[in-house]
Design a protein around this motif. Structure first.
Motif, PDB file in Angstrom:
ATOM      1  N   ILE A  31     -44.089 -16.612  87.595  1.00 35.67           N
ATOM      2  CA  ILE A  31     -43.283 -16.205  88.750  1.00 35.67           C
ATOM      3  C   ILE A  31     -42.007 -17.016  88.946  1.00 35.67           C
ATOM      4  O   ILE A  31     -41.293 -16.824  89.904  1.00 35.67           O
ATOM      5  N   ILE A  32     -41.732 -17.928  88.042  1.00 35.47           N
ATOM      6  CA  ILE A  32     -40.490 -18.701  88.188  1.00 35.47           C
ATOM      7  C   ILE A  32     -39.297 -17.816  87.853  1.00 35.47           C
ATOM      8  O   ILE A  32     -39.237 -17.187  86.801  1.00 35.47           O
ATOM      9  N   THR A  33     -38.346 -17.778  88.757  1.00 33.25           N
ATOM     10  CA  THR A  33     -37.149 -16.952  88.552  1.00 33.25           C
ATOM     11  C   THR A  33     -36.128 -17.725  87.719  1.00 33.25           C
ATOM     12  O   THR A  33     -36.218 -18.949  87.607  1.00 33.25           O
ATOM     13  N   PRO A  34     -35.144 -17.011  87.163  1.00 31.98           N
ATOM     14  CA  PRO A  34     -34.098 -17.713  86.397  1.00 31.98           C
ATOM     15  C   PRO A  34     -33.377 -18.769  87.228  1.00 31.98           C
ATOM     16  O   PRO A  34     -33.020 -19.836  86.709  1.00 31.98           O
ATOM     17  N   GLU A  35     -33.178 -18.507  88.521  1.00 27.15           N
ATOM     18  CA  GLU A  35     -32.488 -19.486  89.367  1.00 27.15           C
ATOM     19  C   GLU A  35     -33.313 -20.767  89.472  1.00 27.15           C
ATOM     20  O   GLU A  35     -32.797 -21.881  89.370  1.00 27.15           O
ATOM     21  N   LEU A  36     -34.613 -20.566  89.693  1.00 25.24           N
ATOM     22  CA  LEU A  36     -35.508 -21.716  89.816  1.00 25.24           C
ATOM     23  C   LEU A  36     -35.581 -22.480  88.502  1.00 25.24           C
ATOM     24  O   LEU A  36     -35.626 -23.713  88.465  1.00 25.24           O
ATOM     25  N   GLU A  37     -35.529 -21.724  87.404  1.00 28.66           N
ATOM     26  CA  GLU A  37     -35.565 -22.327  86.074  1.00 28.66           C
ATOM     27  C   GLU A  37     -34.373 -23.263  85.894  1.00 28.66           C
ATOM     28  O   GLU A  37     -34.520 -24.398  85.422  1.00 28.66           O
TER      29      GLU A  37
END
Lengths: 430, 295
Positions: A401-407
């Motif tokens: 569930i990690i989004t690209p932004e969070l990544e």
């Protein structure tokens, strides 16, 4: 069928009054009920409805006729007394709110029943029909009643519109309202007055015993469909009003039947259906969403497994047998085969007979999941100081569930790391 | 003599309800008790249509199962439809009760035993008129036998399960850790409430069972800190409500059940004012603890 047509055509003046009156009752209690619902005080509405009975009886004893104004005033007084009592009991003793509500509800209703039966046994001629307050009798509505209800409902709606902002704030964030200096006590007073008003006019059609349903159920039904308060109010009003119409129809077809239970069955049916089929919040929608989530996680785990196998022998695009994949990551045979087929349809895997391999896109996606997994593990060990052997399970769930932004944020915080806590290489984005 | 039977029946009902009610109040499940007492109505009507009598064991079990089913329904709404708990309770019991009233209106038209108003407040005055006759000998009103049986079962339930009920009420986490199934005891308790409601139904009707379930225990809660004392005090309050209620009803010629709940309420009011530890007028330490308003 004929009676239905006749009803809908509203040709009979009596039918018009009954239909209109019931619809207004249903709609106004639904609107007020939305606010009690949002404040999670639905059962207090139940207590108010039951507490009205002694007031009606006392008023009758005092004026000795069924003067509607007197009865309404009597109803108001005892309803108020009930609310105040619940408040006092809850705040000044160790008795919790649920017991306070149940206590006041049943004691007041008991007193009401005592008075009602006493009046009935006394044989006063004018008392017939007083017991329609128990279960409601929409058929008893006449022209004057409809005028009175219409006026009351109008007052209610105007008040709700005028104080919409305040009631919303009160319902959603009472402490913030207090903090910024809103007159919360006065607003609560107003809201409960409106509730009592709605109850007092509503019991004519629905009766005391089932009035709570008219406050709670339309609101619950409407809530399933929307997250926006104005829409919820309208939907609830339509639901309550519609149910009122059904009750009115029943009362024209079977005048001896109490209308309250039919109205309640109608709103309850609407509520149950809403809870089931509403998009996003309904049970079906959520079950489907959960299934979709589960399958996505399963598919990504398969890609991850294939990637891991690639890491072992440096051959990321090699073909693997089903049993080999299951050795890498335990899962049910049928879950694996179905997942691989789904992935193939989406272009992430290829197969030749029973040997499966990643496509270029499958490789990228599997790589990303593994990357996220290891980044998260590193984050947990470095920032939350969790031991390295405790981080795997958590990462197993978060990786999906990690989004690209969070990544991107993770990378920055961890300063573009090369290895995870278990000294495995963190795959870089290609 | 019939006066005695009526008061005895009332006392039996009151004590049964008060004992179970203590646990409901302590577990913050008072409104679920209210819901069950409403929800049993359709079960009673359907069972009545089969058994033609309000006193059969079959009715007790069958309708009791419906009451228990209502608890499952509430859980379903709360956990799976994600409905807030107060609304889940409200929706469940109102529609079940409405169903019951409709069934009564449709199917028992002429039966005086089961009419709409009777289901609300019962008619305890009729109990002496329905004696238990075996082999031509009358053993007293059937209702007394049924309620005595129910009371014995409840007393047995509470005494055999005392430790488990105690622990699951006051510290469910510890109970689970010790291997006691909170769910089993929860549903057993709700089942007991359900059966008591059905049994008491003929005497005091659906809604007034709630008064006896909640009010005497609440009164006792204001007067003591110990569970055994609470059980005893609420039983005594229940009996006083039954006796006082009867005479009040005779005096103003009204429903006996209504009078019983009025007296129960009055006793609560007295405790509210005069409780040594918490009374509004008599307690010394008046630290007001803010109780959570919303659930």
């Amino acid at each position: 069928m004929d009676s239905l047509v006749e009803f809908i055509s509203l040709s009979d003046a009596n039918v018009r009054y009954v239909a209109l009156g019931s619809a207004i009752l249903g709609a106004s209690s639904a609107i007020v009920g939305c606010f009690t619902f949002l404040r999670k005080r639905s059962l207090v509405g139940d207590a108010v409805a039951h507490a009205v009975l002694p007031g009606v009886c006392l008023a009758f004893l005092m004026v000795e006729t069924k003067n509607p104004l007197a009865l309404i005033i009597g109803a108001f007084i005892t309803a108020w007394l009930a609310l105040v009592s619940i408040d006092v009991i809850t705040s000044k003793t160790r008795i919790k709110e649920d017991a306070a509500i149940g206590l006041i509800l049943s004691v007041f209703f008991g007193i009401g029943v005592l008075l009602l039966t006493s009046i009935q046994h006394s044989g006063m001629a004018s008392q017939t029909g007083l017991n329609t307050f128990l279960f409601g009798k929409a058929a008893a509505l006449v022209g004057n009643d409809v005028l009175a209800f219409g006026a009351t409902a109008l007052v209610l709606i105007v008040a709700v519109i005028a104080f919409f902002k305040d009631f919303s704030l009160l319902s959603f964030d009472k402490h913030f309202a207090l903090a910024i200096g809103y007159p919360v006590r006065m607003l609560e007073l107003l809201l409960t007055t409106l509730t009592v008003l709605a109850v007092v006019i509503g019991i004519q059609a629905v009766g005391v015993v089932l009035m709570a349903a008219m406050l709670i159920t339309p609101a619950a039904a409407a809530r399933s469909w929307t997250d926006r308060l104005p829409v919820m109010l309208v939907l609830a009003a339509v639901c309550g009003g519609g149910a009122g119409l059904v009750g009115a129809y029943i009362s024209t077809v079977a005048p001896a039947m109490p209308t309250g239970p039919w109205i309640v069955m109608t709103v309850s049916a609407i509520a149950v259906v809403s809870l089931l089929i509403a998009p996003r919040r309904g049970m079906l929608a959520r079950a489907l969403q959960q299934r979709s989530n589960r399958l996505q996680i399963l598919d990504e785990n398969i890609l991850k497994a294939l990637f891991h196998m690639g890491e072992h022998d440096e051959q990321f695009l090699a073909a693997r047998s089903l049993s080999a994949i299951q050795r890498q990551r335990r899962m049910l045979q049928k879950d694996l085969t179905r997942g691989l087929l789904r992935l193939r349809k989406q272009g992430y895997t290829l197969n030749a007979a029973d040997s499966w391999s990643l496509t270029g896109e499958g490789l990228e996606r599997g790589k990303r999941i593994v990357r996220l997994h290891r980044l998260w593990e590193l984050y947990l060990t470095q920032y939350l100081r969790i031991a390295p052997d405790h981080v795997h399970e958590d990462a197993e769930t978060i990786e999906h569930i990690i989004t690209p932004e969070l990544e991107k944020e993770l990378e920055e915080i961890l300063e573009y790391p090369a290895v995870d806590p278990h000294r495995r290489i963190i795959p870089q984005k290609s | 003599m019939s006066e005695f039977w009526i008061i005895l029946t009332g006392s039996l009902v009151a004590v049964s309800c008060s004992l179970l009610g203590c646990y409901l109040v302590l577990r913050k499940m008072a409104m679920i008790g209210d819901a069950i007492s409403h929800a049993v109505l359709p079960g009673i009507v359907v069972a009545f249509l089969f058994t033609r009598s309000l006193d059969s064991i079959a009715l007790l079990i069958g309708a009791g199962a419906v009451g228990l089913g209502a608890t499952f329904l509430i859980e379903l709404f709360h956990k799976h439809a994600k409905l807030q708990s107060d609304a889940a309770i409200g929706i469940t019991f109102t529609w079940l009760f409405a169903l019951g009233v409709i069934l009564i209106a449709l199917y028992t038209g002429g039966d005086v035993d089961l009419d709409q108003e009777c289901v609300l407040y019962g008619e305890i005055a009729y109990t002496p008129l329905d004696p238990l006759i075996i082999n031509g000998v009358s053993y007293g009103p059937t209702a007394v036998w049924v309620m005595s049986g129910v009371l014995i079962v409840i007393a047995a339930f509470i005494s055999f399960g005392y430790k488990e009920l105690f622990l699951t009420t006051f510290d469910p986490a510890l109970a689970t850790a010790l291997g006691i199934s909170t769910a089993v005891w929860h549903y057993s308790l709700m089942g007991a409430v359900s059966i008591t409601t059905v049994a008491a139904f003929e005497s005091v009707g659906a809604i007034l069972v709630v008064a006896l379930l909640i009010t005497p225990p609440a009164t006792a809660y204001l007067l003591t800190d110990k569970l055994p004392h609470m059980l005893a005090i609420s039983s005594i309050c229940g009996i006083l409500s039954a006796i006082g209620g009867y005479y009040l009803a005779v005096w103003i010629d009204g429903s006996i059940a209504g009078a019983m709940s009025a007296v129960a309420g009055f006793l609560f009011f007295l405790a509210l004012l005069f409780s040594p530890s918490q009374g509004a007028l008599t307690s010394r330490s008046r630290a007001v603890l803010p109780n959570a308003q919303n659930s």
